[in-house]
Design an enzyme around this catalytic site. Structure first.
Site, PDB file in Angstrom:
ATOM      1  N   ASN A  39       0.837  -0.866  -0.247  1.00 47.35           N
ATOM      2  CA  ASN A  39       0.159   0.405   0.135  1.00 47.35           C
ATOM      3  C   ASN A  39       0.794   1.310  -0.178  1.00 47.35           C
ATOM      4  OD1 ASN A  39      -2.631   1.336   0.876  1.00 47.35           O
ATOM      5  ND2 ASN A  39      -2.638   0.807   1.997  1.00 47.35           N
ATOM      6  N   HIS A 124     -13.964  -4.549  11.087  1.00 51.28           N
ATOM      7  CA  HIS A 124     -13.942  -3.634  11.866  1.00 51.28           C
ATOM      8  C   HIS A 124     -14.768  -2.391  11.862  1.00 51.28           C
ATOM      9  CE1 HIS A 124      -9.341  -2.754   9.724  1.00 51.28           C
ATOM     10  NE2 HIS A 124      -9.593  -4.043  10.454  1.00 51.28           N
ATOM     11  N   ARG A 149     -13.003  -5.763  16.422  1.00 52.01           N
ATOM     12  CA  ARG A 149     -11.930  -4.851  16.231  1.00 52.01           C
ATOM     13  C   ARG A 149     -12.614  -3.217  16.673  1.00 52.01           C
ATOM     14  NH1 ARG A 149      -7.735  -2.149  13.132  1.00 52.01           N
ATOM     15  NH2 ARG A 149      -9.117  -0.580  12.336  1.00 52.01           N
ATOM     16  N   TYR A 161      -6.941   8.258  13.757  1.00 53.48           N
ATOM     17  CA  TYR A 161      -6.617   6.375  12.304  1.00 53.48           C
ATOM     18  C   TYR A 161      -7.999   5.288  12.901  1.00 53.48           C
ATOM     19  CZ  TYR A 161      -5.691   1.885  12.062  1.00 53.48           C
ATOM     20  OH  TYR A 161      -5.634   0.087  11.511  1.00 53.48           O
ATOM     21  N   ASP A 211      -6.486  -2.004  17.793  1.00 48.40           N
ATOM     22  CA  ASP A 211      -5.418  -1.461  16.669  1.00 48.40           C
ATOM     23  C   ASP A 211      -4.858  -0.139  17.736  1.00 48.40           C
ATOM     24  OD1 ASP A 211      -3.407  -1.415  15.225  1.00 48.40           O
ATOM     25  OD2 ASP A 211      -4.348  -1.448  13.569  1.00 48.40           O
ATOM     26  N   HIS A 213      -2.099   1.042  16.407  1.00 48.51           N
ATOM     27  CA  HIS A 213      -0.959   1.080  15.190  1.00 48.51           C
ATOM     28  C   HIS A 213      -0.102   1.896  15.775  1.00 48.51           C
ATOM     29  CE1 HIS A 213      -1.633   2.322  10.807  1.00 48.51           C
ATOM     30  NE2 HIS A 213      -2.607   0.986  11.113  1.00 48.51           N
ATOM     31  N   GLU A 237      -3.607  -4.478  19.679  1.00 50.90           N
ATOM     32  CA  GLU A 237      -2.494  -4.655  18.492  1.00 50.90           C
ATOM     33  C   GLU A 237      -2.048  -3.547  18.095  1.00 50.90           C
ATOM     34  OE1 GLU A 237      -4.900  -5.062  14.882  1.00 50.90           O
ATOM     35  OE2 GLU A 237      -2.832  -4.998  13.579  1.00 50.90           O
ATOM     36  N   GLU A 263       1.850  -7.146  11.521  1.00 56.35           N
ATOM     37  CA  GLU A 263       1.838  -6.945   9.624  1.00 56.35           C
ATOM     38  C   GLU A 263       2.356  -5.810   9.118  1.00 56.35           C
ATOM     39  OE1 GLU A 263      -1.920  -4.156  10.881  1.00 56.35           O
ATOM     40  OE2 GLU A 263      -0.497  -2.652  10.206  1.00 56.35           O
ATOM     41  N   ARG A 284       0.674 -11.298  13.198  1.00 58.17           N
ATOM     42  CA  ARG A 284       0.256 -10.821  11.857  1.00 58.17           C
ATOM     43  C   ARG A 284       0.699 -10.662  10.775  1.00 58.17           C
ATOM     44  NH1 ARG A 284      -4.452  -9.079  11.995  1.00 58.17           N
ATOM     45  NH2 ARG A 284      -3.721  -6.643  11.477  1.00 58.17           N
ATOM     46  N   ASP A 317      -6.802  -3.025   2.151  1.00 58.44           N
ATOM     47  CA  ASP A 317      -4.884  -3.043   1.126  1.00 58.44           C
ATOM     48  C   ASP A 317      -4.451  -4.711   0.207  1.00 58.44           C
ATOM     49  OD1 ASP A 317      -4.272  -2.097   3.782  1.00 58.44           O
ATOM     50  OD2 ASP A 317      -2.587  -2.741   2.705  1.00 58.44           O
ATOM     51  N   GLU A 340      -7.954 -11.126  10.078  1.00 59.06           N
ATOM     52  CA  GLU A 340      -8.500  -9.835   9.882  1.00 59.06           C
ATOM     53  C   GLU A 340      -9.635  -9.551   8.238  1.00 59.06           C
ATOM     54  OE1 GLU A 340      -5.633  -7.291   9.415  1.00 59.06           O
ATOM     55  OE2 GLU A 340      -7.646  -5.405   9.791  1.00 59.06           O
ATOM     56  N   TRP A 403       2.528   6.315  13.450  1.00 60.52           N
ATOM     57  CA  TRP A 403       0.537   6.312  12.864  1.00 60.52           C
ATOM     58  C   TRP A 403       0.472   4.820  12.717  1.00 60.52           C
ATOM     59  CZ3 TRP A 403      -2.621   4.150   9.030  1.00 60.52           C
ATOM     60  CH2 TRP A 403      -2.198   4.194   8.152  1.00 60.52           C
TER      61      TRP A 403
END
Ligand code: GCO
Ligand code: MG
Length: 403
Positions: A39, A124, A149, A161, A211, A213, A237, A263, A284, A317, A340, A403
């Site tokens: 992404n 989500h 989530r 976010y 999450d 992030h 997460e 991730e 993840r 993505d 997910e 982020w």
């Protein structure tokens, strides 16, 4: 040899968002697909494949999957990194897809067969405030989701976010990065209140995830994990950036909230310390960014030794090609945790027809030989690449933040 690779092409398409797909064709006419989407940096992987990998594929035996992985990983001399590993993943998945089609078997069968009927997924739920986020969780539960989530807006922060906009959750919105602001104290204040409300509204059974992030320091992450204990999260997460894997020791020292990470990892080496010291509960890293099925299988086996389970990244993505491959993996892997799952747009689903279906909170793969995902190339050609980047975050004084 029927399995000789005679063609390999890179297809870039944007049915709502950008995807990079590798299509490898053998002399027999059987072809396989692999996702190579990174992404916001899509064309770097497209070029890595087109300019540096494709010339090496022609004439090789598509059945030598392990050797191809070693050839691309060791042979390049330069190791790891998201661009390289996404490109290797695309080749690897395409070869597994070909092998499945030639054998007349779904990929989960090639891996060793079914360990479960379906893969538990989480959706989500986002809201601008706690009430909106709780309504969103309720809508997932009504649709049969067993795990959700939840993210909500942070008071005083305009664009946090995971918070809804008109189009729903889409981080890569603009050609140049959107600038967002971040305030840790206000975030640390709102998140426990969100989960207190979610348990009050939806009871003890639904699995809840969150999450962070990468936005907290290790000690702040420890504080958040501790404050969330009463609400029994399935996981917390990316509580802190993980380049320094030892950071997670601090979180573990203070809390029994389950932790997920990875991730943004692309290799077993990114999580070796985390796993062997049992500093996380779920890993993840998924097929597309982690070098494909061949490398992920190694990682999952290593994780199993330490009672760490899989919880593959599955944001929109990652293309349906990755989702298909991931679900075959999830159907087989003994130490599966959760998958997910965000809904792709109808345009994306039309470009990538697939046989997996959602039933009672679980995704089920079909028995189509290979990964069970195809590409409609004529339709793909109608959606040209559109440059988009992920946002960035700054503190209120202007400092760059994670982020
Ligand atoms: C998640 C992720 C994603 C990423 C996105 C980046 O947990 O789903 O954090 O939403 O932000 O995949 O490209
Ligand atoms: Mg995430």
């Amino acid at each position: 040899n029927d399995r000789e690779i005679v063609d390999a092409k890179v297809i870039v398409t944007c049915p709502g968002r950008n995807f990079v797909t590798l299509k490898i064709t053998t002399r027999s006419g059987v072809y396989g697909l692999g996702d190579a989407t990174l992404n916001g940096r899509e064309l770097a992987v497209a070029s890595y494949l087109q300019d540096h990998v494709v010339p090496n594929l022609i004439g090789r035996d598509a059945g030598r999957i392990e050797d191809m992985w070693q050839f691309l990983y060791r042979g390049a001399y330069w190791r790891r990194g998201p661009v390289t590993m996404s490109a290797i993943a695309a080749v690897d998945v395409a070869l597994w897809d070909i092998l499945g089609k030639m054998a007349g078997m779904p990929v989960y069968q090639l891996l060793g067969g079914r360990s479960r009927e379906g893969a538990l997924v989480y959706g989500h739920a986002n809201g601008r405030d706690i009430a909106e986020a709780s309504d969103a969780v309720g809508r997932f539960i009504e649709q049969g989701f067993l795990a959700v989530r939840a993210q909500c807006g942070v008071p005083g922060i305009k664009k946090a976010y995971g918070v809804s906009n008109a189009k729903g959750y889409e981080p890569a919105e603009s050609e140049l990065p959107l600038e967002t602001t971040w305030n840790t104290p206000r975030y640390l204040d709102v998140v426990p209140k969100l989960f207190e409300q979610l348990r009050a509204d939806h009871g003890p059974d639904v699995e809840l995830l969150h999450d962070v992030h990468h936005r907290l320091s290790p000690i702040e992450a420890a504080r958040l994990a501790k404050s969330l204990e009463p609400y029994r999260l399935f996981w917390l997460e990316d509580a802190t950036p993980a380049e320094n894997q030892k950071s997670f020791e601090l979180i573990r020292k203070h809390s029994v909230t389950a932790l997920a990470v990875g991730e943004v990892f692309n290799s077993i080496w990114d999580c070796k310390h985390l796993i062997e010291n049992q500093l996380v509960d779920y890993i993840r890293t998924t097929i597309v960014h982690g070098g494909g099925i061949t490398h992920l299988r190694r990682l999952a086996d290593f994780a199993a030794l330490h009672q760490v389970r899989t919880g593959f990244h599955g944001a929109t993505d990652l293309s349906p090609v990755t989702m298909g491959a991931a679900l075959h993996f999830d159907t087989w892997v003994p130490n599966f945790g959760i998958q997910e799952y965000m809904f792709h747009t109808d345009e994306t689903d039309a470009v990538f027809p697939h046989d997996y279906v959602l039933r009672n909170g679980r995704l089920h793969v079909g028995d189509t030989p290979g990964i069970g995902v195809d590409i409609d190339e004529d339709l793909a050609a109608k959606y040209p690449y559109s440059p988009k980047q992920l946002p960035i975050a700054r503190l209120e004084d202007g400092s760059m933040w994670d982020w």
